[in-house]
Design an enzyme around this catalytic site. Structure first.
Site, PDB file in Angstrom:
ATOM      1  N   SER A  62      40.778  42.683  40.129  1.00 46.90           N
ATOM      2  CA  SER A  62      40.022  43.490  41.111  1.00 46.90           C
ATOM      3  C   SER A  62      40.760  43.498  42.563  1.00 46.90           C
ATOM      4  O   SER A  62      40.343  44.460  43.355  1.00 46.90           O
ATOM      5  CB  SER A  62      38.476  42.715  41.382  1.00 46.90           C
ATOM      6  OG  SER A  62      38.004  43.307  40.227  1.00 46.90           O
ATOM      7  N   LYS A 105      35.508  42.749  51.516  1.00 45.40           N
ATOM      8  CA  LYS A 105      34.728  42.890  50.264  1.00 45.40           C
ATOM      9  C   LYS A 105      33.377  42.406  50.332  1.00 45.40           C
ATOM     10  O   LYS A 105      32.997  41.103  50.765  1.00 45.40           O
ATOM     11  CB  LYS A 105      35.299  42.377  49.107  1.00 45.40           C
ATOM     12  CG  LYS A 105      34.937  42.983  47.761  1.00 45.40           C
ATOM     13  CD  LYS A 105      35.955  42.556  46.543  1.00 45.40           C
ATOM     14  CE  LYS A 105      35.283  43.102  45.336  1.00 45.40           C
ATOM     15  NZ  LYS A 105      35.983  42.315  44.055  1.00 45.40           N
ATOM     16  N   SER A 116      37.270  45.762  40.846  1.00 44.60           N
ATOM     17  CA  SER A 116      35.943  46.385  41.371  1.00 44.60           C
ATOM     18  C   SER A 116      36.263  46.319  43.208  1.00 44.60           C
ATOM     19  O   SER A 116      35.165  47.100  43.364  1.00 44.60           O
ATOM     20  CB  SER A 116      35.222  44.882  41.277  1.00 44.60           C
ATOM     21  OG  SER A 116      35.597  43.880  42.111  1.00 44.60           O
TER      22      SER A 116
HETATM   23  N1  GLN Z   1      37.487  45.028  35.892  1.00 46.43           N
HETATM   24  C1  GLN Z   1      37.316  43.317  35.393  1.00 46.43           C
HETATM   25  C2  GLN Z   1      35.957  43.132  35.087  1.00 46.43           C
HETATM   26  O1  GLN Z   1      35.066  44.038  35.188  1.00 46.43           O
HETATM   27  C3  GLN Z   1      38.053  42.432  36.714  1.00 46.43           C
HETATM   28  C4  GLN Z   1      36.956  42.547  37.768  1.00 46.43           C
HETATM   29  C5  GLN Z   1      37.184  41.443  38.912  1.00 46.43           C
HETATM   30  O2  GLN Z   1      38.399  41.092  38.945  1.00 46.43           O
HETATM   31  N2  GLN Z   1      36.397  41.282  39.751  1.00 46.43           N
HETATM   32  O3  GLN Z   1      35.449  42.067  34.800  1.00 46.43           O
END
Ligand code: GLN
Length: 491
Positions: free
Chosen positions: A179, A80, A155
């Site tokens: 994410s 990532k 994400s």
């Molecule tokens: N979807 C969540 C957010 O927007 C979690 C994101 C993540 O785990 N990086 O904050």
């Protein structure tokens, strides 16, 4: 198309170790696959073909010299784009970091390299890991290989999509509120969030430092456990890293694969059994739980009354920390600089750089966080959210006095159509309804494939006590024996 791309990482490693196939051949097969499909999937922001082939040749040379190789040596992995890679672009899906080549490797990347894994490139993500669909990447969305009109989760949608498109057998993600797990669920892959502090944050570009957790993504539970074992463990460079041995995750995955769960008490979270989730998702998860019970697990209904407050608490704590962490992107230290023509003040250049460099969701989070931390509002927002965090931790502690693991759906819904949730931030935030509690608590949690709803993958989430990551792998591997991962349609 080479058949190598369909093999699990464990099998590829065994073939490489036995000299039946070289790491260069395995790497080439994946690079060819990326060249063939990534224009349609857009899982990668950067493919490092040269670096990958050189790393693969190095593993092959060491094998030829008779060196002892690690259990995943020679196997490709996608990383990532939130983790620094020395000399290789690291953008976090943001324009503000475009062109930045970090001068150092993150600890996770250092460990991957030391174990002989071959880094294929950097995967797409929502900007600074804020989002649930990868639509907030400044470089365009990733498309779910199950249906290219739908999101791959976020994400870390790029990492999950690379697995299900057979572009990589393994990937690394980061999980702040879901994410790793949510993209795993909606792509039919395995995504594990280790215990907070079990994997190092050194070189993981900070979003919310008290929550950020790097972890493994794979197509099988054993592969995820093998990757977990490679990247986990104490790191003196991260002050919140836990100085304790890595839980025996690989042994647990192998134990689970025997399909025997007798003596394991699984807590079914009452608050996550109905409201807010699609009926098809709930039905698939119910069947998954029944399957676990058939393997000998004892189901116990458990109430965690504060879990329903996790989402609002998270959306104060994470933006608060992000508003502080993202202050470092000031047009001086990294990447983009706008308006520095000798006529403007430092403040004006910073302001123009941040205006041009950050996307709307990142700006929204910085503003929410700045507000929640401001004098006069701090106690009412940030302070309250921290109290809720304590109550959630107490719910977990009480639950784990009765049961070994907790189970719930990973996501309330299957992969949604691209564009369908971008106009209302709250609709996007709901994707993490079930994943956020374990981030606030700090314990490990994994999403494992659990059948289909409307022809799209559903994930079952297994949560365990802190530093008991092995327990979740055992249960996940057992489920995999009776509910195999769904096979995506061909690309
Ligand atoms: N979807 C969540 C957010 O927007 C979690 C994101 C993540 O785990 N990086 O904050």
């Amino acid at each position: 198309m080479s058949e190598l791309i369909h093999k699990p990482a464990a099998e590829l490693a065994a073939l490489i170790a036995a000299g039946e196939v070289s790491s260069v051949e395995v790497t080439r097969a994946h690079l060819d696959r990326i060249a063939a499909v990534d224009q349609r999937v857009h899982a990668f922001l950067h493919v490092d073909a040269e670096g990958a082939l050189a790393a693969a040749a190095d593993v092959d040379a060491r094998r030829a010299d008779g060196a002892a190789l690690g259990p995943l040596a020679g196997v490709p992995v996608a990383v990532k784009d939130v983790l620094t890679t020395k000399g290789v672009p690291t953008t976090c899906g943001s324009k503000i970091l475009e062109g930045w080549r970090p001068p150092y490797d993150s600890t996770i990347v250092t460990r991957l390299r030391a174990a002989g894994l071959v880094i294929l490139g950097k995967t797409n993500m929502d900007e600074f890991a804020m989002g649930s669909s990868t639509e907030y990447s400044a470089f365009g969305p990733t498309f779910n290989p199950w249906d290219l009109t739908r999101i791959p989760g976020g994400s870390g949608g790029g990492s999950a999509a690379s697995l299900v498109a057979y572009e990589a057998p393994l990937a690394i993600g980061s999980d702040t509120g879901g994410s790793i797990r949510q993209p795993g669920a909606v792509t039919g892959t395995v995504g594990a969030k280790p215990t907070y502090g079990g994997t190092s944050r050194y070189g993981l570009v900070a979003f919310s430092s008290s929550l950020d957790t790097p972890g493994p993504c794979a197509r099988t539970v054993l592969d995820a456990a093998l990757l977990h074992a490679v990247i986990a463990g104490h790191d003196p460079a991260d002050s919140t890293s836990i100085p304790a041995p890595v839980p025996p995750v690989v042994a647990a995955a192998r134990q689970g694969a025997t399909g025997d769960l007798s003596g394991v008490r699984i807590g079914v979270v009452r608050e996550f059994g109905g409201e807010g989730a699609e009926p098809g998702v709930l039905a698939a998860v119910r069947e998954g739980i029944e399957a676990l019970v058939k393997l000998g697990a004892e189901p116990v209904e458990v109430s965690c009354p504060h879990f329903t407050y996790a989402l609002p608490a998270y959306y104060l704590i994470a933006p608060s920390e992000c508003s502080s962490n993202l202050a470092r992107f000031d047009g001086v230290r990294y990447g983009l600089r706008v308006g520095d023509d000798g006529t403007r003040s430092l403040e004006e250049v910073m302001s123009l750089t941040r205006e041009a460099g950050f996307g709307p969701e990142v700006k929204r989070r910085i503003m929410i966080g700045t507000y929640a931390l401001s004098a006069g509002y701090y106690d009412a927002y940030y302070g309250q959210a921290q109290k809720v965090r304590t109550l959630i931790t107490r719910d977990f502690t009480a639950a784990f006095e009765q049961v070994d693991v907790l189970v719930a759906p990973t996501t309330p819904f299957v992969a949604f159509p691209i564009g369908s949730r971008t106009s209302d931030p709250y609709q996007m935030y709901l994707a993490d309804l079930f994943t956020i509690p374990s981030n606030l608590y700090g314990g490990p949690a994994v999403s494992v494939p659990c059948g289909l709803s409307e022809g799209l993958p559903v994930g079952l989430q297994i949560m365990a006590p802190t530093m008991a990551d092995d327990r979740m792998y055992r249960v996940a591997a057992a489920l995999e024996t009776v509910v195999p991962a769904p096979v995506p349609p061909g690309l």
